[in-house]
Design an enzyme around this catalytic site. Structure first.
Site, PDB file in Angstrom:
ATOM      1  N   ASP A 162       0.831  -1.205   0.000  1.00  0.00           N
ATOM      2  CA  ASP A 162       0.000   0.000   0.000  1.00  0.00           C
ATOM      3  C   ASP A 162       0.863   1.250   0.000  1.00  0.00           C
ATOM      4  O   ASP A 162       0.555   2.225  -0.684  1.00  0.00           O
ATOM      5  CB  ASP A 162      -0.930   0.019   1.217  1.00  0.00           C
ATOM      6  CG  ASP A 162      -1.673   1.349   1.297  1.00  0.00           C
ATOM      7  OD1 ASP A 162      -2.494   1.594   0.391  1.00  0.00           O
ATOM      8  OD2 ASP A 162      -1.399   2.140   2.201  1.00  0.00           O
ATOM      9  N   ARG A 169      -0.310   6.286  -6.758  1.00  0.00           N
ATOM     10  CA  ARG A 169      -1.672   6.822  -6.959  1.00  0.00           C
ATOM     11  C   ARG A 169      -1.679   8.333  -6.808  1.00  0.00           C
ATOM     12  O   ARG A 169      -2.361   9.046  -7.538  1.00  0.00           O
ATOM     13  CB  ARG A 169      -2.643   6.187  -5.951  1.00  0.00           C
ATOM     14  CG  ARG A 169      -2.956   4.724  -6.263  1.00  0.00           C
ATOM     15  CD  ARG A 169      -3.693   4.057  -5.106  1.00  0.00           C
ATOM     16  NE  ARG A 169      -4.934   4.733  -4.781  1.00  0.00           N
ATOM     17  CZ  ARG A 169      -5.484   4.753  -3.568  1.00  0.00           C
ATOM     18  NH1 ARG A 169      -4.921   4.126  -2.553  1.00  0.00           N
ATOM     19  NH2 ARG A 169      -6.614   5.378  -3.360  1.00  0.00           N
ATOM     20  N   SER A 184      -6.891   0.308   0.707  1.00  0.00           N
ATOM     21  CA  SER A 184      -5.694   0.949   1.240  1.00  0.00           C
ATOM     22  C   SER A 184      -5.836   1.164   2.747  1.00  0.00           C
ATOM     23  O   SER A 184      -4.956   0.793   3.536  1.00  0.00           O
ATOM     24  CB  SER A 184      -5.502   2.298   0.517  1.00  0.00           C
ATOM     25  OG  SER A 184      -4.583   3.115   1.187  1.00  0.00           O
ATOM     26  N   LYS A 188      -4.161  -1.578   6.131  1.00  0.00           N
ATOM     27  CA  LYS A 188      -3.327  -1.133   7.256  1.00  0.00           C
ATOM     28  C   LYS A 188      -4.031  -1.395   8.589  1.00  0.00           C
ATOM     29  O   LYS A 188      -3.398  -1.810   9.560  1.00  0.00           O
ATOM     30  CB  LYS A 188      -3.017   0.360   7.095  1.00  0.00           C
ATOM     31  CG  LYS A 188      -2.032   0.622   5.941  1.00  0.00           C
ATOM     32  CD  LYS A 188      -1.851   2.089   5.632  1.00  0.00           C
ATOM     33  CE  LYS A 188      -3.037   2.660   4.899  1.00  0.00           C
ATOM     34  NZ  LYS A 188      -2.829   3.916   4.207  1.00  0.00           N
TER      35      LYS A 188
HETATM   36  N1  URA Z   1      -5.964   7.203   3.053  1.00  0.00           N
HETATM   37  C1  URA Z   1      -5.322   6.046   2.789  1.00  0.00           C
HETATM   38  O1  URA Z   1      -4.643   5.493   3.644  1.00  0.00           O
HETATM   39  N2  URA Z   1      -5.465   5.521   1.559  1.00  0.00           N
HETATM   40  C2  URA Z   1      -6.205   6.081   0.585  1.00  0.00           C
HETATM   41  O2  URA Z   1      -6.289   5.546  -0.478  1.00  0.00           O
HETATM   42  C3  URA Z   1      -6.845   7.290   0.873  1.00  0.00           C
HETATM   43  C4  URA Z   1      -6.715   7.814   2.120  1.00  0.00           C
END
Ligand code: URA
Length: 425
Positions: A162, A169, A184, A188
């Site tokens: 990520d 991204r 994403s 986490k």
């Molecule tokens: N926060 C994140 O951790 N990932 C995203 O894609 C957008 C906001």
């Protein structure tokens, strides 16, 4: 290597990726076997074509498996975490984590630094003299057990796929995709290993999600991913048309958070802190805990001080102040129609509180102190906001955007504020 092209074209043409394809692409990209342009093409195809619930769940698992899951089984308190999708003046983690700890739960908050107009929690806490964001795992587990709250930087092993993908991204216009944002965030949070999760999905002009239907879809996707992974997840949708509280900027937000912990502070910050605390305590199996009482009796403040000290900070030290200030005044009398969250966020960023590229330093004292809320009556010449910065040449560009963001007129505009919906649970 050519395995990637059929995956890109399958998604480009609206197909559903197989589990094996998802596993392969996430693993190969993390290992550097898929190039950045190829991954960017796939991500753009996902933005345009979407992913099914099954694809999104597999994508999330693949990102978790690119690193290691944290093991919190040694913690004797119930563990519960909270995540906000990001808003202007959103400092809620600061009073919330010690408050929930004071009620008997343990809050492992692995946070990030800010990029763009919504500041990062670590940037805010780093305004406190001596405070360190990097906490080695054994110390983090000790702090969780002893204090009940830790807010620190995620280690390199937490969903590294990520981390790499988010950086790509960010520079390829592929952030705004519900399955990509949901996977994403949830990769986490699931990897972090807490027993429950409360999401604060922001909706409005200052948030990722501008409309309630989009915010509901993001919340539903994340709640489903939590359920699929065995992580009980609840989402609140909360308004982000106008900033939270009256202070926006790193040290300024710490100041406002401490005011809430002392029993004062703006009503919107205090109310949202208490609502989220209630949800977290229910998720932790502590329905009898009383967060309002823990604010009132000083035990939340006590946990804040212990949490800051445990990471090298001095909770009694004076917070940094910017060298220069400038005041925005009302040209005419009337009523404050709106205080636009995005305009305030961008102005704070222009004042030096945020970064435009990873790794840049931020000004601890930069930010904006608002003097008015939507609906307040004002007279010509009244102060609407005080701008703070160490670099006075930043005032003019910040003011240029802010003048259109704090609007004085004759009636209050319709805005999304407070808790708008609740999903899951
Ligand atoms: N926060 C994140 O951790 N990932 C995203 O894609 C957008 C906001």
């Amino acid at each position: 290597m050519s395995e990637i092209v059929p995956i890109i074209t399958a998604k480009r043409d609206g197909g559903e990726l197989t589990d094996a394809q998802v596993d392969w692409v996430v693993r190969a990209y993390t290992a550097g076997q898929v190039s950045e342009p190829q991954m960017a093409a796939l991500l753009m195809a996902i933005v345009l074509r979407g992913m099914t619930r099954a694809e999104t769940a597999r994508w999330t698992t693949a990102m978790i498996d690119s690193g290691t899951r944290m093991d919190l089984s040694a913690i004797t308190r119930p563990t519960v975490d909270k995540h906000s999708t990001g808003g202007v003046g959103d400092k809620i983690t600061l009073p919330l984590a010690p408050l929930v700890a004071a009620c008997g739960a343990a809050v492992p908050q692995l946070s990030g630094r800010g990029l763009g107009h919504t500041g990062g929690t670590l940037d805010k806490l780093e305004a406190i003299p001596g405070w360190r964001a990097d906490v080695p795992l054994p110390a983090m587990l000790r702090q969780l057990e002893d204090v009940g709250a830790v807010v620190c930087a995620a280690g390199p092993d937490l969903a590294p796929a990520d981390r790499k993908m988010y950086a790509l991204r960010d520079v390829t216009g592929t952030v705004e995709s519900i399955p990509l944002i949901a996977s994403s965030i949830m990769s986490k949070k699931i990897a972090e290993g807490a027993g429950g999760l409360v999401l604060d999905v922001k909706v409005g002009g200052g948030a990722f999600m501008k409309t309630l239907p989009d915010a509901r879809a993001l919340a539903r996707a994340m709640v489903d991913l939590g359920a699929d992974a065995g992580l009980p997840t609840v989402a609140l949708l909360t308004g982000m048309d106008t900033p939270l509280g009256m202070m926006v900027g790193n040290a300024l937000e710490v100041e406002e958070s401490v005011a809430v912990l002392a029993g004062g502070g703006p009503a919107d910050v205090r109310d949202l802190t208490l609502v989220l605390a209630r949800e977290m305590l229910d998720a932790a199996g502590l329905p009898d805990a009383d967060p309002a009482a823990r604010l009132a009796d000083g035990s939340a403040m006590d946990h804040w001080r212990r949490m800051i000290r445990a990471q090298g900070g001095d909770p009694h030290a004076a917070l940094p102040r910017a060298v220069e200030t400038e005041t925005l005044r009302a040209h005419e009398g009337g009523v404050v129609e709106r205080v636009d969250a995005l305009a305030v966020g961008l102005a704070v960023w222009r004042l030096g509180a945020g970064r435009s590229a990873p790794g840049q330093s931020v000004q601890a004292g930069a930010g904006i102190e608002l003097h008015v809320r939507p609906g307040d009556p004002v007279r010509a010449g009244d102060a609407l906001a005080t701008l703070h910065s160490d670099t006075p040449e930043r005032f003019e560009p910040a003011l240029a955007g802010l003048r259109d963001g704090i609007v004085v007129g004759s009636a209050v505009a319709d805005t999304l504020v407070g808790v708008l919906d609740r999903i899951g649970g």
